[in-house]
Each structure stands twice: as C-alpha cells, then as structure tokens.
Design a protein around this motif. Structure first.
Motif, PDB file in Angstrom:
ATOM      1  N   LEU A   5     104.775  69.147 -77.738  1.00 45.08           N
ATOM      2  CA  LEU A   5     105.921  70.051 -77.648  1.00 45.08           C
ATOM      3  C   LEU A   5     107.222  69.273 -77.559  1.00 45.08           C
ATOM      4  CD1 LEU A   5     106.987  72.920 -77.475  1.00 45.08           C
ATOM      5  CD2 LEU A   5     106.581  72.862 -75.015  1.00 45.08           C
ATOM      6  N   LEU A   6     107.216  68.179 -76.831  1.00 40.97           N
ATOM      7  CA  LEU A   6     108.400  67.336 -76.728  1.00 40.97           C
ATOM      8  C   LEU A   6     108.815  66.826 -78.106  1.00 40.97           C
ATOM      9  CD1 LEU A   6     110.432  65.886 -74.825  1.00 40.97           C
ATOM     10  CD2 LEU A   6     108.814  63.979 -74.792  1.00 40.97           C
ATOM     11  N   LEU A   7     107.864  66.318 -78.880  1.00 42.17           N
ATOM     12  CA  LEU A   7     108.165  65.813 -80.217  1.00 42.17           C
ATOM     13  C   LEU A   7     108.625  66.929 -81.150  1.00 42.17           C
ATOM     14  CD1 LEU A   7     105.277  63.230 -80.657  1.00 42.17           C
ATOM     15  CD2 LEU A   7     107.694  62.765 -80.214  1.00 42.17           C
ATOM     16  N   GLU A   8     108.048  68.103 -81.029  1.00 39.16           N
ATOM     17  CA  GLU A   8     108.467  69.253 -81.831  1.00 39.16           C
ATOM     18  C   GLU A   8     109.918  69.625 -81.515  1.00 39.16           C
ATOM     19  OE1 GLU A   8     107.349  73.946 -82.080  1.00 39.16           O
ATOM     20  OE2 GLU A   8     105.677  72.525 -81.947  1.00 39.16           O
ATOM     21  N   ASN A   9     110.268  69.625 -80.232  1.00 37.82           N
ATOM     22  CA  ASN A   9     111.638  69.946 -79.835  1.00 37.82           C
ATOM     23  C   ASN A   9     112.620  68.881 -80.319  1.00 37.82           C
ATOM     24  OD1 ASN A   9     110.673  72.231 -78.653  1.00 37.82           O
ATOM     25  ND2 ASN A   9     111.096  71.628 -76.565  1.00 37.82           N
ATOM     26  N   ILE A  10     112.211  67.612 -80.298  1.00 43.83           N
ATOM     27  CA  ILE A  10     113.064  66.545 -80.806  1.00 43.83           C
ATOM     28  C   ILE A  10     113.310  66.738 -82.296  1.00 43.83           C
ATOM     29  CG2 ILE A  10     113.156  64.068 -81.288  1.00 43.83           C
ATOM     30  CD1 ILE A  10     111.730  63.674 -78.555  1.00 43.83           C
ATOM     31  N   LYS A  11     112.268  67.101 -83.044  1.00 41.84           N
ATOM     32  CA  LYS A  11     112.432  67.360 -84.483  1.00 41.84           C
ATOM     33  C   LYS A  11     113.397  68.521 -84.715  1.00 41.84           C
ATOM     34  CE  LYS A  11     107.951  65.581 -85.902  1.00 41.84           C
ATOM     35  NZ  LYS A  11     106.636  65.902 -86.471  1.00 41.84           N
ATOM     36  N   ASP A  12     113.291  69.564 -83.915  1.00 36.79           N
ATOM     37  CA  ASP A  12     114.207  70.706 -84.036  1.00 36.79           C
ATOM     38  C   ASP A  12     115.648  70.281 -83.772  1.00 36.79           C
ATOM     39  OD1 ASP A  12     112.083  72.379 -84.637  1.00 36.79           O
ATOM     40  OD2 ASP A  12     111.956  73.234 -82.614  1.00 36.79           O
ATOM     41  N   LEU A  13     115.857  69.476 -82.729  1.00 40.39           N
ATOM     42  CA  LEU A  13     117.202  69.004 -82.417  1.00 40.39           C
ATOM     43  C   LEU A  13     117.738  68.116 -83.535  1.00 40.39           C
ATOM     44  CD1 LEU A  13     116.762  68.240 -78.617  1.00 40.39           C
ATOM     45  CD2 LEU A  13     118.185  70.038 -79.622  1.00 40.39           C
ATOM     46  N   ASN A  14     116.877  67.265 -84.093  1.00 45.09           N
ATOM     47  CA  ASN A  14     117.293  66.411 -85.206  1.00 45.09           C
ATOM     48  C   ASN A  14     117.742  67.243 -86.401  1.00 45.09           C
ATOM     49  OD1 ASN A  14     116.857  63.996 -83.887  1.00 45.09           O
ATOM     50  ND2 ASN A  14     114.811  63.712 -84.716  1.00 45.09           N
ATOM     51  N   SER A  15     117.034  68.321 -86.679  1.00 44.45           N
ATOM     52  CA  SER A  15     117.416  69.155 -87.820  1.00 44.45           C
ATOM     53  C   SER A  15     118.747  69.868 -87.567  1.00 44.45           C
ATOM     54  CB  SER A  15     116.313  70.156 -88.158  1.00 44.45           C
ATOM     55  OG  SER A  15     116.164  71.109 -87.142  1.00 44.45           O
ATOM     56  N   LEU A  16     119.045  70.173 -86.296  1.00 44.25           N
ATOM     57  CA  LEU A  16     120.321  70.816 -85.966  1.00 44.25           C
ATOM     58  C   LEU A  16     121.518  69.936 -86.290  1.00 44.25           C
ATOM     59  CD1 LEU A  16     119.635  72.549 -82.541  1.00 44.25           C
ATOM     60  CD2 LEU A  16     120.088  73.655 -84.725  1.00 44.25           C
TER      61      LEU A  16
END
Length: 87
Positions: A5-16
C-alpha cells in the motif's frame, strides 16, 4: 507497515506531480526538456532513508509522520518546505 500500500500511494503521488513529464528549462541558446529530479526513498526492514539523508528508524516520530502522510495520500510534510510543488 503495509509496504504494498505504501508503494501504491507513492506511485499515486508521483503521478500527481507528473512523473515522466519533462519540464522546460531555458538555456542561453534556447530551451530544452529536462526530466524532474527524483528523490529516492529507500525502505529497509527497520527504517527509511529519504534522498541522501540520514537513516530514520520506523520508531522515530518523524519517520512515523512521514509514512502516515504518504499512507494518507499526502506528500510528507517534512518535504513541503523544500519542494512546495511536490517531488
């Protein structure tokens, strides 16, 4: 810590912040596209390292706040003064 979940959230933030999207950099002879500089986050069994900073154990309150910010879908508050537009 749910690392998936941490890595998924980091990917989401990167896309933002436009991961993979280059920025225009003006030069004396015109302009060029420059990819944004990454900020590495290294996860260890017992702590993290952000960029070239010091090792931060998971028990440290600052580390817990950093991870909680990411888990809540926000950029870590400790990075906001240095990177107001995200990183």
């Amino acid at each position: 810590i749910d690392f998936d979940l941490l890595l998924e959230n980091i990917k989401d933030l990167n896309s933002l912040v436009g991961e993979g999207i280059s920025q225009i950099e003006h030069t004396p002879r015109g302009a060029r596209l420059r990819p944004p500089d990454p900020l590495p986050l290294t996860l260890y069994q017992n702590g993290i390292v952000v960029g070239s900073g010091a090792f931060q154990p998971y028990q440290h309150p600052g580390t817990q706040q950093c991870l909680q910010d990411i888990m809540d879908g926000y950029f870590p508050s400790e990075l906001q003064p240095r990177f107001p537009d995200g990183v």
